[in-house]
Scaffold this active site. Sequence first.
Site, short mmCIF file in Angstrom:
data_model
loop_
_atom_site.label_atom_id
_atom_site.label_comp_id
_atom_site.label_asym_id
_atom_site.label_seq_id
_atom_site.Cartn_x
_atom_site.Cartn_y
_atom_site.Cartn_z
NE ARG A 1 -7.53 20.78 -90.44
CZ ARG A 1 -6.75 21.60 -89.76
NH1 ARG A 1 -6.22 22.66 -90.36
NH2 ARG A 1 -6.50 21.38 -88.48
CE1 TYR B 1 -15.40 14.83 -88.81
CE2 TYR B 1 -15.33 12.90 -87.42
CZ TYR B 1 -15.71 13.50 -88.59
OH TYR B 1 -16.41 12.79 -89.51
CD GLU B 2 -9.11 15.18 -89.32
OE1 GLU B 2 -8.08 15.86 -89.44
OE2 GLU B 2 -9.08 14.00 -88.94
N GLY B 3 -9.90 19.58 -86.43
CA GLY B 3 -9.74 21.01 -86.17
C GLY B 3 -11.10 21.66 -86.19
#
Lengths: 593, 593
Positions: free
Chosen positions: A296, A440-442
């Site tokens: 992140r 992306y990545e949450g």
Amino acid sequence: MTMIYEPPVKDMIFLVDEWLGLENINSLPGYHDLDVESLQFILEEAGKFCSAELLTINREGDELGATFIDGVVKAPSSFRAAYAKYIEAGWTGIDADPEYGGQGLPKLVQYFVDEMLGATNLAFKLYSELSHGAYHLLANCAAAEIRQKFIPKMVAGVWSGTMCLTEAHCGTDLGLVRTRAEDHGDGTYSITGSKIFITSGDHDLVENIVHLVLARLEDAPAGTHGISLFAVPRNWVNEDGSLGDRNNVNTGSIEHKMGIKGSATCALNFDQAKGFLVGEANRGLSAMFTMMNMERITVAMQGLGMADIAYQNALIYAQDRLQSKAPPPRPDESRAADPIIYQPEIKRQLLRIRSQVEGARALAAYASLHVDIMEKTTDDSLRKNAEDTVALLTPVVKSFLTDLGVSSALSAQQVFGGHGYIREHGMEQLVRDSRITTLYEGTNEIQAADLVGRKLTGRTGEFADRFLAKWQQLFDDTRDNDYMADYISPASDALARLIDTTRWMRERLRSDTAAASGAAVDYQRLFALSIIACLWAQIMISIQGKNGLFYASKRKIALFYMDQVLPETVALQQIITTGSDSLTDFEVTDFEL
Amino acid sequence: MTMIYEPPVKDMIFLVDEWLGLENINSLPGYHDLDVESLQFILEEAGKFCSAELLTINREGDELGATFIDGVVKAPSSFRAAYAKYIEAGWTGIDADPEYGGQGLPKLVQYFVDEMLGATNLAFKLYSELSHGAYHLLANCAAAEIRQKFIPKMVAGVWSGTMCLTEAHCGTDLGLVRTRAEDHGDGTYSITGSKIFITSGDHDLVENIVHLVLARLEDAPAGTHGISLFAVPRNWVNEDGSLGDRNNVNTGSIEHKMGIKGSATCALNFDQAKGFLVGEANRGLSAMFTMMNMERITVAMQGLGMADIAYQNALIYAQDRLQSKAPPPRPDESRAADPIIYQPEIKRQLLRIRSQVEGARALAAYASLHVDIMEKTTDDSLRKNAEDTVALLTPVVKSFLTDLGVSSALSAQQVFGGHGYIREHGMEQLVRDSRITTLYEGTNEIQAADLVGRKLTGRTGEFADRFLAKWQQLFDDTRDNDYMADYISPASDALARLIDTTRWMRERLRSDTAAASGAAVDYQRLFALSIIACLWAQIMISIQGKNGLFYASKRKIALFYMDQVLPETVALQQIITTGSDSLTDFEVTDFEL
């Protein structure tokens, strides 16, 4: 017009050397010898590579795109030569353990390089990015035999890795994963299921690909506690390290995306593909989340890099483009039109980006330093503090820096006027490419849910209070410093707002979860803006008395941040604390008119 | 997933019938007979056409794009059949004079239809959009012979028109135009020069194209007062109306753009092309600006439409997509995951769009009504008031609605998570398409310069004070209305902030122009947010006592606007009034470090 990129090495060195203190890195095992000159050399070399090799092929990569023809996935052809140089120079192993052939440098350095890679060619960067996460995950969790077999090749970049999490019906909610794993009883497992949105799921830049796959063992409990992690090589790896037959992993399609078109985003079908368990059975998600937290911050650095390159190119355009007469005093009364940089509104847009970019880079560097401390220190209390700092700041860094990437690309595009809308100047690609980072990545909403739902409660919650109190202490200690009042007073006011609002949020977390959830994104932004103000104030303290153009500009930029960016916190606090009823009172059924 | 579009006819009719009052339209010459039923029928028919014909070809148009092969420009092939139906139904002549074959309907109706066209297929809409501006310009300024020759064909849509303003070195600053015009002495002129960014500059949907071109006569004074307007048909038109030889106008290229790819944006070369003077010599810019002001509201409606369709599709996705458990009370405890609409943050994002869309539609309708009054009323003082209202509100409407288009498309895309980034759901195209609206017809920064530099000074400046005072009066009159306090109190506070800040701006316009310029964009947004709050309050007054789901929802949405959107004005006021020094103190030379 060709895009330029001036790697922000000077600012990075400033942050480490004059603000954070390189001694905090040097005191960690393995980093004793890292001096400013080496650090500068590494960052400059990385910067040169990014400007010379990656930026030049960024637009072509977008135009050619990754391709999927007759079942074969290929990266844009122009990426091949650059990738060869990239791995030869060792850029895939910056922070990897020398045991596996890595350079053994701090994460802080890795993240700075990530910023430059993200700025100049995100699609290219993605071919090694999740590979980087994957080898760290294997290094932390996998059995020795697997580590030795896979990691050195991945560190060297001749193989790459993937993270296979998302399925069509679940992205955010991994408890819903359906992919199955069957135990062969011989140390291997067969994996069956379909995964989507797999970055670099297949491509032609490497000899082999190691998929890290979330799946359920037959007898696994439902939900998040029944998910295991498996390593599934695209090509089987023989005992001697040579490549064997192709595994039963096939690409169903690649996505047609808004941007990062040079990156192959694959839908993968696993059909009794053979793999190994990584870590303990049913504990796959927690292992994965440790890696995802690191990742992140990497994604955050992409957003930051894109904000910076957008700014740099808009600045040059604004200095060159002659249009209309500027308000007095005009730079040259004899001209029919002035460079648009003399229009205060254009200057304002550029300064909004720059003051946030420099503040955000400080925030990221601060978090990165704590990642290094967390990973390397031998002092338990230092490690605990670092872990909590990283846990608290990760969602804030990810969301703020990626939002900044998108908003800055949009704002820089606006500086170009209609010319920003055509391909030529590269701004429209930046908007499209940066847009993935908030998703992306949450998604950034998931980051906010993490910040509010997990990081404000329990142990991290107590830590959060101490963290905010520490900044309060700084302002209490410097209250008599008149010279600093311009910086300290607004930062301290913002911090007070953040502390008040944190109290409000915590109360709602007990009494009215829906209200806390509905305010989470605004709270996350309030947190970022306020803490960046604190960092700016601390930076101002650290350069007090220093002379020179660099420091003078830093002071002006800090002041601009306080005056023109920070006031948003006043509105955010009001919206959070008084706006929740109108959200709650609107029922889902009210949408139907 | 196929996109849907529910034309907002109910809201449009509500605004006209229950708030603005249809009698204000009916009292104008030519519109006496327009009743609610006819209005509703027209809007519903337009909505049906947009949903059924235009939305369905929107994505294909983006994928095929306009093409330029061997000197020939073509619209996407799927546009041909739709265009034939479009002109057959008379949608190119809604507000055009029946004398030329138009339907003679109010501008208000035209703008509502513009919203639906912009929502469902902006690229398609652009083939008739500037044509529409062009025939109004010809109708107002051209000699009778030219009017009769060109306008009926343009109204019917069998010919189209263009606006040729921009040159490579000047977009904003038309005083720099270099295209030359030579007087043949026989009523015709020859035009030579290069124009860029010409929307529908050439294409295959029509039989002929009439270019309206800004150029300088040989003896013209420098700057904006030396620019004349010419009509240059692509094919010469014979005395009997038949088409003659092709004129010397050639397409050099078409632009490769971020979005609206189905629209052909041409670079045109005029090489002694033959044309007619339109209006007086050297007075071309003022004629053009009248048209451009009308066009700015059209562009605003595009932004509004795109915000609405983004909202509608994100809402459906959020109702369908199951992911994670919602905070209590959950809709169904037995499910493993709830529809994401039950996540308060998702609901908040959707309501942010909707409350601004409905508020912005009210603002646009208010402005549009005044366009109709300005054009048709026989009462001098009414006309003057309407002219001033339109002048004051045009930049506000253009900037706020187009910013809303982009921010809403981005926000709706965010609701889709990673799925929003791929082509399939249409969100990424909406982001790309909407992005042009803040750039063309004068960037939103140019709108702000117009609002602050022109509309706050002189006669419109005095009018602005009266305009704000009128809203103040409304709140003074309703101060005792307890039932309305929730709406009136925040709107009245915001209005007070706007009045204070207007005073500040006007002072700076006298003492420190640069400070006023640097605050113009923030002021423009403060203006829009505050006035929309006033409109919401007035709408609440107009429906006081009315029962039913529609009105109940309107009240909740108005409250959401006050609580969650309007507080931004607090920050804006602070930034404008205290932030200007830090902007001014940062010199252009400080950018170089």
